[in-house]
Design an enzyme around this catalytic site. Sequence first.
Site, PDB file in Angstrom:
ATOM      1  N   SER A   1     -42.418  38.175  39.575  1.00 30.41           N
ATOM      2  CA  SER A   1     -41.946  37.635  38.295  1.00 30.41           C
ATOM      3  C   SER A   1     -42.825  36.510  37.765  1.00 30.41           C
ATOM      4  CB  SER A   1     -40.500  37.145  38.420  1.00 30.41           C
ATOM      5  OG  SER A   1     -40.436  35.948  39.161  1.00 30.41           O
TER       6      SER A   1
ATOM      7  N   LYS B   1     -39.499  29.587  39.253  1.00 28.34           N
ATOM      8  CA  LYS B   1     -39.536  29.891  37.824  1.00 28.34           C
ATOM      9  C   LYS B   1     -40.065  28.683  37.041  1.00 28.34           C
ATOM     10  CE  LYS B   1     -37.505  34.008  37.731  1.00 28.34           C
ATOM     11  NZ  LYS B   1     -37.678  34.268  39.164  1.00 28.34           N
TER      12      LYS B   1
END
Length: 202
Positions: free
Chosen positions: A123, A160
């Site tokens: 990701s 993230k």
Amino acid sequence: MLKLTPRQAEILAFIKRCLEDNGFPPTRAEIAQELGFKSPNAAEEHLKALARKGAIEMTPGASRGIRIPGLEAKAEEAGLPIIGRVAAGAPILAEQHIEQSCNINPAFFHPQADYLLRVHGMSMKDVGIFDGDLLAVHTCREARNGQIVVARIGDEVTVKRFKREGSKVWLLAENPEFAPIEVDLKEQELVIEGLSVGVIRR
């Protein structure tokens, strides 16, 4: 340093052994298991007493945030601990399990890295963080918008990019195939475990 009780001396000796053998200190749970305490909370109280007496230094909020003045050089020579895997996709249950140690000086990173986390998933690929990489992490509890963080949601962690507006936090992927993770701090707890300060390709 003030005089230690026999129990405090035992704990200090165990911490020294871990630092000298592994290059990083034990967790509260490991101290409790080694010394026969019923819970990590009992170990925490002894650690606080050792800190008050000047035998150790503690970093608030870090499970292995224990230092013994004078032993830092040996810890640096042993490198950085590699802690499990961190999801860079869907969050996975994060148990702080040390796989091994990486022979790299923590001061190579700025700010100085405290540990390495193994990344699992793609990701964050658009910023060069790939599956299997080791993410160098500087332990801290706050982040600014745009920084890449290791964030804990419940018992899970994820890597993230951080964005916050008021009580709303978005954990943004760097891969269009992954949707943002939205957290309302009024309803759900989110803890910043640290900041990304570098990547080691594996």
